[in-house]
Write a protein that holds these residues in place. Sequence first.
Motif, mmCIF file in Angstrom:
data_model
loop_
_atom_site.group_PDB
_atom_site.id
_atom_site.type_symbol
_atom_site.label_atom_id
_atom_site.label_comp_id
_atom_site.label_asym_id
_atom_site.label_seq_id
_atom_site.Cartn_x
_atom_site.Cartn_y
_atom_site.Cartn_z
ATOM 1 N N HIS A 139 0.933 -1.242 0.126
ATOM 2 C CA HIS A 139 -0.029 -0.302 -0.191
ATOM 3 C C HIS A 139 0.973 1.655 0.350
ATOM 4 O O HIS A 139 0.589 2.488 -0.265
ATOM 5 C CB HIS A 139 -0.663 0.363 1.824
ATOM 6 N N ALA A 140 1.433 1.339 0.855
ATOM 7 C CA ALA A 140 2.585 2.529 1.243
ATOM 8 C C ALA A 140 3.451 2.742 -0.386
ATOM 9 O O ALA A 140 3.633 3.834 -1.467
ATOM 10 C CB ALA A 140 3.647 2.003 2.020
ATOM 11 N N ASP A 141 3.946 1.247 -1.529
ATOM 12 C CA ASP A 141 4.463 1.577 -2.652
ATOM 13 C C ASP A 141 3.542 1.930 -3.134
ATOM 14 O O ASP A 141 4.232 2.894 -4.004
ATOM 15 C CB ASP A 141 5.106 -0.177 -3.204
ATOM 16 N N LEU A 142 2.583 2.033 -3.442
ATOM 17 C CA LEU A 142 1.760 2.510 -4.248
ATOM 18 C C LEU A 142 1.187 3.755 -4.143
ATOM 19 O O LEU A 142 0.966 4.417 -4.750
ATOM 20 C CB LEU A 142 0.212 1.528 -4.197
ATOM 21 N N LEU A 143 1.143 4.416 -3.038
ATOM 22 C CA LEU A 143 0.980 5.740 -2.570
ATOM 23 C C LEU A 143 2.008 6.007 -3.104
ATOM 24 O O LEU A 143 1.869 7.236 -3.579
ATOM 25 C CB LEU A 143 0.813 5.919 -1.321
ATOM 26 N N LEU A 144 3.390 5.708 -2.919
ATOM 27 C CA LEU A 144 4.216 6.419 -2.847
ATOM 28 C C LEU A 144 4.523 6.778 -4.555
ATOM 29 O O LEU A 144 4.426 7.639 -5.499
ATOM 30 C CB LEU A 144 5.932 5.694 -2.696
ATOM 31 N N CYS A 145 4.114 6.036 -5.148
ATOM 32 C CA CYS A 145 4.532 6.051 -7.275
ATOM 33 C C CYS A 145 2.795 6.601 -7.916
ATOM 34 O O CYS A 145 3.344 7.516 -8.470
ATOM 35 C CB CYS A 145 4.297 4.423 -7.954
ATOM 36 N N ASP A 146 2.143 7.183 -6.773
ATOM 37 C CA ASP A 146 0.576 7.199 -7.084
ATOM 38 C C ASP A 146 1.358 9.081 -7.314
ATOM 39 O O ASP A 146 1.471 10.365 -7.829
ATOM 40 C CB ASP A 146 -0.385 7.787 -6.425
ATOM 41 N N VAL A 147 2.140 9.284 -5.355
ATOM 42 C CA VAL A 147 2.307 10.997 -5.542
ATOM 43 C C VAL A 147 3.125 11.060 -7.004
ATOM 44 O O VAL A 147 3.438 12.151 -7.408
ATOM 45 C CB VAL A 147 3.361 10.771 -4.019
ATOM 46 N N LEU A 148 4.273 10.622 -7.313
ATOM 47 C CA LEU A 148 5.702 11.093 -7.986
ATOM 48 C C LEU A 148 5.168 11.239 -9.265
ATOM 49 O O LEU A 148 5.050 11.924 -10.141
ATOM 50 C CB LEU A 148 6.897 10.232 -8.307
ATOM 51 N N THR A 149 3.769 10.491 -10.049
ATOM 52 C CA THR A 149 3.231 9.990 -10.894
ATOM 53 C C THR A 149 2.567 11.067 -11.440
ATOM 54 O O THR A 149 1.992 12.161 -12.656
ATOM 55 C CB THR A 149 2.705 8.765 -11.746
ATOM 56 N N SER A 150 2.206 11.771 -10.545
ATOM 57 C CA SER A 150 0.832 12.391 -10.369
ATOM 58 C C SER A 150 1.135 14.119 -10.559
ATOM 59 O O SER A 150 0.688 14.820 -11.828
ATOM 60 C CB SER A 150 -0.582 12.541 -9.476
ATOM 61 N N LEU A 151 2.611 13.877 -9.883
ATOM 62 C CA LEU A 151 2.945 15.231 -9.934
ATOM 63 C C LEU A 151 3.295 15.309 -11.956
ATOM 64 O O LEU A 151 3.065 16.855 -12.022
ATOM 65 C CB LEU A 151 4.046 15.201 -8.745
ATOM 66 N N ALA A 152 4.154 14.374 -12.036
ATOM 67 C CA ALA A 152 4.717 14.513 -13.303
ATOM 68 C C ALA A 152 3.643 14.508 -14.606
ATOM 69 O O ALA A 152 3.897 15.044 -15.226
ATOM 70 C CB ALA A 152 5.985 12.966 -13.606
ATOM 71 N N VAL A 153 2.641 13.883 -14.296
ATOM 72 C CA VAL A 153 1.571 14.295 -15.175
ATOM 73 C C VAL A 153 1.271 15.900 -15.279
ATOM 74 O O VAL A 153 0.473 15.874 -16.865
ATOM 75 C CB VAL A 153 0.590 12.966 -14.333
ATOM 76 N N ARG A 154 0.732 16.141 -14.276
ATOM 77 C CA ARG A 154 0.550 18.014 -14.139
ATOM 78 C C ARG A 154 1.332 18.289 -14.546
ATOM 79 O O ARG A 154 1.130 19.477 -14.633
ATOM 80 C CB ARG A 154 0.247 17.561 -12.647
ATOM 81 N N GLY A 155 2.592 17.999 -14.953
ATOM 82 C CA GLY A 155 3.549 18.853 -14.759
ATOM 83 C C GLY A 155 4.834 19.709 -13.650
ATOM 84 O O GLY A 155 5.325 20.442 -14.111
ATOM 85 N N GLU A 156 4.288 19.214 -12.500
ATOM 86 C CA GLU A 156 4.518 19.781 -11.477
ATOM 87 C C GLU A 156 5.922 19.153 -11.068
ATOM 88 O O GLU A 156 6.741 18.043 -11.333
ATOM 89 C CB GLU A 156 4.472 19.767 -10.391
ATOM 90 N N ASP A 157 7.839 19.898 -10.867
ATOM 91 C CA ASP A 157 8.379 19.103 -10.720
ATOM 92 C C ASP A 157 8.862 18.961 -8.710
ATOM 93 O O ASP A 157 8.665 20.481 -8.234
ATOM 94 C CB ASP A 157 10.034 19.467 -10.852
ATOM 95 N N ALA A 158 8.834 17.900 -8.800
ATOM 96 C CA ALA A 158 8.787 17.869 -6.965
ATOM 97 C C ALA A 158 10.331 18.639 -5.996
ATOM 98 O O ALA A 158 9.964 19.309 -5.221
ATOM 99 C CB ALA A 158 8.372 16.240 -6.633
#
Length: 299
Positions: A139-158
């Motif tokens: 579950h933690a890995d899924l959330l981690l991947c969601d954070v990183l990819t969602s920001l990237a799809v939005r065009g945001e650099d973390a």
Amino acid sequence: MTTVTAPTGLADTVEQHLGDPYDTANPRGFGAILAAREADRPQAGGLLPDALTESAHVTPEAWLHALRALYRRSPRLGRTVRAALPDNEPRATALVVGSCVGALDSALRVTVRHLRGRRLYGAPAIDIPHLREVLAGVHADLLLCDVLTSLAVRGEDALPSREGAHEQAVLGLVPRVLQGALDRLSVLMGSRFYIREGETAVFQLLLNEAQRELFAPARGPRPAPGPLPFTELVTAPPAAALLDPELTSAAPGRVLTTPARRPPQPSGAVQQRLYADLVRRYDSARTFDLTERRLPDRP
């Protein structure tokens, strides 16, 4: 844990169209998809709703969640949708990689369902502490991947101060984290991972098809493994606004940023938080990602 408000209307339409994947009478369910794959014939039942095939001018984030709804059934279905991918190649790749979070969502749901029904030593298998730790880690890995990819799809650099670090995380780390999480779940499935009948048979399809999507040659070369400022990434304001860094820091996949080690599972209070959140979402039929979308799946 933060629930993200995202444009999920198209995804909800797709979910409603596809219906309960466990319903054996559903022509768009797991059973029908598996039967079509085994017979090597086109899927019957109109898998793609008109709203998806005719959509135009949809934001990349809306496509992300709509594709996840498809990938929850079969990652291969995503190839049949001609989405208007972003012109930026990293964002386009992040969209495909991020869609595979949907496949992991279904695989995790299938595993929880299986472990609740299986009895070991006179009790449900899911009561075994080690198995709960593994589930919390996935579950933690899924959330981690969601954070990183969602920001990237939005065009945001973390982490704009570290040029290329976020891109390296999305293109190099996320596919390996998703694959590792699926592999750990396959161990929990035991012999049911290999048996190609019943409602657990879809697990192998999800794993194999997700692997092809994550590591397809068409995705282009992956960044060479190297030092990644993981802690800086997940504690940076854009990422921390989506998810408590304490939870992302508990993701077993984080060790892929360092020399090979056995992935440590979450423990203590963090593990309890992650497992309780997983059970709550499963019982209320909501996705395991940041949006917590409602699902047609029955528990």
